[in-house]
Design an enzyme around this catalytic site. Structure first.
Site, PDB file in Angstrom:
ATOM      1  N   CYS A   1     -17.637  36.633  35.565  1.00 53.03           N
ATOM      2  CA  CYS A   1     -17.526  37.465  36.491  1.00 53.03           C
ATOM      3  C   CYS A   1     -18.995  37.884  37.588  1.00 53.03           C
ATOM      4  CB  CYS A   1     -18.821  39.234  35.831  1.00 53.03           C
ATOM      5  SG  CYS A   1     -19.836  38.697  34.764  1.00 53.03           S
TER       6      CYS A   1
ATOM      7  N   CYS B   1     -21.881  36.828  35.722  1.00 55.72           N
ATOM      8  CA  CYS B   1     -21.483  35.347  34.591  1.00 55.72           C
ATOM      9  C   CYS B   1     -22.004  34.281  35.385  1.00 55.72           C
ATOM     10  CB  CYS B   1     -21.068  35.302  33.380  1.00 55.72           C
ATOM     11  SG  CYS B   1     -21.398  36.570  32.042  1.00 55.72           S
TER      12      CYS B   1
ATOM     13  N   GLU C   1     -20.437  34.629  27.794  1.00 56.76           N
ATOM     14  CA  GLU C   1     -21.460  33.768  29.217  1.00 56.76           C
ATOM     15  C   GLU C   1     -22.507  33.146  28.589  1.00 56.76           C
ATOM     16  OE1 GLU C   1     -17.521  34.341  32.393  1.00 56.76           O
ATOM     17  OE2 GLU C   1     -18.701  35.781  30.362  1.00 56.76           O
TER      18      GLU C   1
END
Length: 149
Positions: A76, A85, A53
């Site tokens: 995450c 992320c 990402e």
């Protein structure tokens, strides 16, 4: 125009290309798409960082605003060696996130998706989830078999 399944398949193909090169981290593919145009294609870097990402957001820059992110694993939501992320996607002002499968890691499990939803991002979960699980089968097995002492 491509469908969610087609974009997720492309993200899975990206992740597959990085298998075995991300250390203990899973290989995560991410596409950023806006108005039918793929702005960025990225995958988790060698050694596991930065995540897919973050790499996609770096490529897309400000154009990511209003985009849809296609991510092969739940973004995450915790601070580790990198910033979350999920927060990066929120800060980039994406409007939609399509997630293949929820991360089994207890530090993330449903938290990344919840952060996105709480930020008003339309969040879809489960597009090609079985394929995403099979792709990172070693990661899932390792996390799901951890025992707390």
């Amino acid at each position: 125009m491509a469908t969610d399944v087609q974009y997720m398949q492309a993200a899975l193909d990206l992740a597959r290309s990085q298998l075995g090169r991300t250390g203990e981290n899973p290989a995560v593919g991410c596409l950023l798409v806006k108005d039918g145009v793929v702005l960025a294609r990225a995958v988790t870097s060698d050694g596991g960082r930065p995540h897919g990402e973050a790499n996609a957001l770096q490529v897309a820059g400000a154009a990511a605003q209003g985009a849809t992110a296609y991510v092969t694993l739940e973004p995450c939501s915790h601070y580790g060696q990198t910033a979350p992320c999920a927060s990066a996607l929120i800060d980039a002002k994406i409007t939609r996130c399509v997630i293949a499968i929820i991360d089994p890691d207890p530090r993330v499990h449903w938290r990344g998706a919840a952060l996105l939803q709480e930020a008003g991002i339309d969040t879809v979960i489960g597009v090609l989830g079985d394929e995403a699980r099979a792709l990172n089968a070693d990661f899932f097995a390792r996390i799901e078999n951890l025992k707390v002492i």
